[in-house]
Enzyme design. Structure first.
Site, PDB file in Angstrom:
ATOM      1  N   GLU A 133       0.304  -0.945   0.152  1.00 44.93           N
ATOM      2  CA  GLU A 133      -0.257  -0.396  -0.027  1.00 44.93           C
ATOM      3  C   GLU A 133       0.610   1.657   0.170  1.00 44.93           C
ATOM      4  OE1 GLU A 133      -2.831  -0.157   0.022  1.00 44.93           O
ATOM      5  OE2 GLU A 133      -2.975  -2.584   0.057  1.00 44.93           O
ATOM      6  N   ARG A 192     -18.272  -1.617   5.331  1.00 44.49           N
ATOM      7  CA  ARG A 192     -19.333  -2.663   4.569  1.00 44.49           C
ATOM      8  C   ARG A 192     -20.043  -3.171   5.440  1.00 44.49           C
ATOM      9  NH1 ARG A 192     -18.907  -6.995   2.527  1.00 44.49           N
ATOM     10  NH2 ARG A 192     -16.924  -7.325   2.557  1.00 44.49           N
ATOM     11  N   CYS A 200      -7.881  -2.351   7.821  1.00 42.66           N
ATOM     12  CA  CYS A 200      -6.093  -1.838   8.014  1.00 42.66           C
ATOM     13  C   CYS A 200      -6.138   0.208   7.314  1.00 42.66           C
ATOM     14  CB  CYS A 200      -6.442  -2.651   6.138  1.00 42.66           C
ATOM     15  SG  CYS A 200      -6.522  -4.503   7.270  1.00 42.66           S
ATOM     16  N   HIS A 223      -0.888  -5.923   2.401  1.00 44.47           N
ATOM     17  CA  HIS A 223      -2.132  -6.642   2.202  1.00 44.47           C
ATOM     18  C   HIS A 223      -1.904  -7.820   1.577  1.00 44.47           C
ATOM     19  CE1 HIS A 223      -5.712  -3.334   2.426  1.00 44.47           C
ATOM     20  NE2 HIS A 223      -5.844  -4.230   3.534  1.00 44.47           N
TER      21      HIS A 223
HETATM   22  N1  PCA Z   1      -8.116  -6.864   5.976  1.00 46.60           N
HETATM   23  C1  PCA Z   1      -9.671  -5.558   6.884  1.00 46.60           C
HETATM   24  C2  PCA Z   1      -9.415  -5.336   8.163  1.00 46.60           C
HETATM   25  C3  PCA Z   1      -8.162  -6.931   8.944  1.00 46.60           C
HETATM   26  C4  PCA Z   1      -7.043  -8.158   7.385  1.00 46.60           C
HETATM   27  O1  PCA Z   1      -7.514  -8.766   7.455  1.00 46.60           O
HETATM   28  C5  PCA Z   1      -9.146  -4.573   5.691  1.00 46.60           C
HETATM   29  O2  PCA Z   1      -8.604  -4.391   4.403  1.00 46.60           O
HETATM   30  O3  PCA Z   1      -9.428  -3.112   6.104  1.00 46.60           O
END
Ligand code: PCA
Length: 209
Positions: free
Chosen positions: A82, A92, A145, A169
């Site tokens: 990111e 959501r 996140c 991610h």
């Molecule tokens: N993914 C979510 C929150 C926790 C996770 O593992 C996100 O992308 O916000």
């Protein structure tokens, strides 16, 4: 460079009806040391606020040279590094504490956005070189996140801490898509290899450049 400074890597608890979270399964597989730096692994709750508090406390207590939060992005096919966190929470689905914000600030009055201080493109390249499909991402979403990344970069900015910090991610695990035809997945050891490659690249980046 402080050769003994720790590397902080967090993963999340399961959420959204899942029984595992791909991020923690990958973080759990990381070695306990990378190039002489102890690796501190932190499990975060999928809760707005509390996850940011836990990360903030760990950063102030550990003073790591690198801090990477890892989260699961079900539906993404690649490991995504990111680039940016925005000062907005919109959910959501409710978080694990039942909170479902609809467009409020993470830090009222804080900057609209922060850029990750990780060398994003170099981390993507390093993961690919290690054989892990990776892409840069220009949005971490507006869920927990994004909030975790924003809180991490905010505490560093407020305290003038020069830490290479960012967010990765990872896709679903194979076991999570058994009943989700067509959804992409990545085994935890492959995601872990991508995270290690990104960490090694960031360590070199600090020394060489
Ligand atoms: N993914 C979510 C929150 C926790 C996770 O593992 C996100 O992308 O916000």
């Amino acid at each position: 460079m402080d050769v003994s400074a720790p590397i902080l890597v967090s993963g999340f608890e399961p959420f959204g009806g899942e029984t595992v979270n791909a991020s923690w399964e990958a973080v759990r597989l990381l070695p306990d040391e990378i190039d002489g730096h102890p690796v501190k692994k932190l499990l975060l709750p999928v809760e707005f606020g509390r996850s940011g508090d836990v990360l903030e406390e760990a950063i102030c207590a550990e003073r790591p040279c690198i801090a990477i939060a890892v989260g699961e992005a079900g539906g993404r096919a690649h490991l995504t590094v990111e680039r940016v966190a925005v000062n907005l929470m919109r959910a959501r689905i409710p978080d694990n504490a039942g909170f479902q914000p609809d467009g409020i600030s993470i830090v009222p009055g804080g900057p609209d956005a922060y850029l990750a201080t990780l060398p994003v493109d170099a981390c993507v390249e390093a993961a690919r070189k290690a054989g892990v499909p990776a892409q840069p991402s220009e949005t971490a979403g507006l869920y927990v996140c994004n909030q975790a990344l924003y809180r991490m970069l905010h505490v560093m900015s407020c305290n003038h801490m020069h830490i290479k910090a960012g967010f990765i991610h990872v896709p679903y695990l194979p076991c999570q898509v058994l009943e989700k035809p067509g959804k992409p997945f990545c085994p935890a050891d492959i995601s872990a290899a991508g995270i290690v490659a990104a960490i090694r690249e960031t360590l070199c980046f600090r020394v060489v450049r």
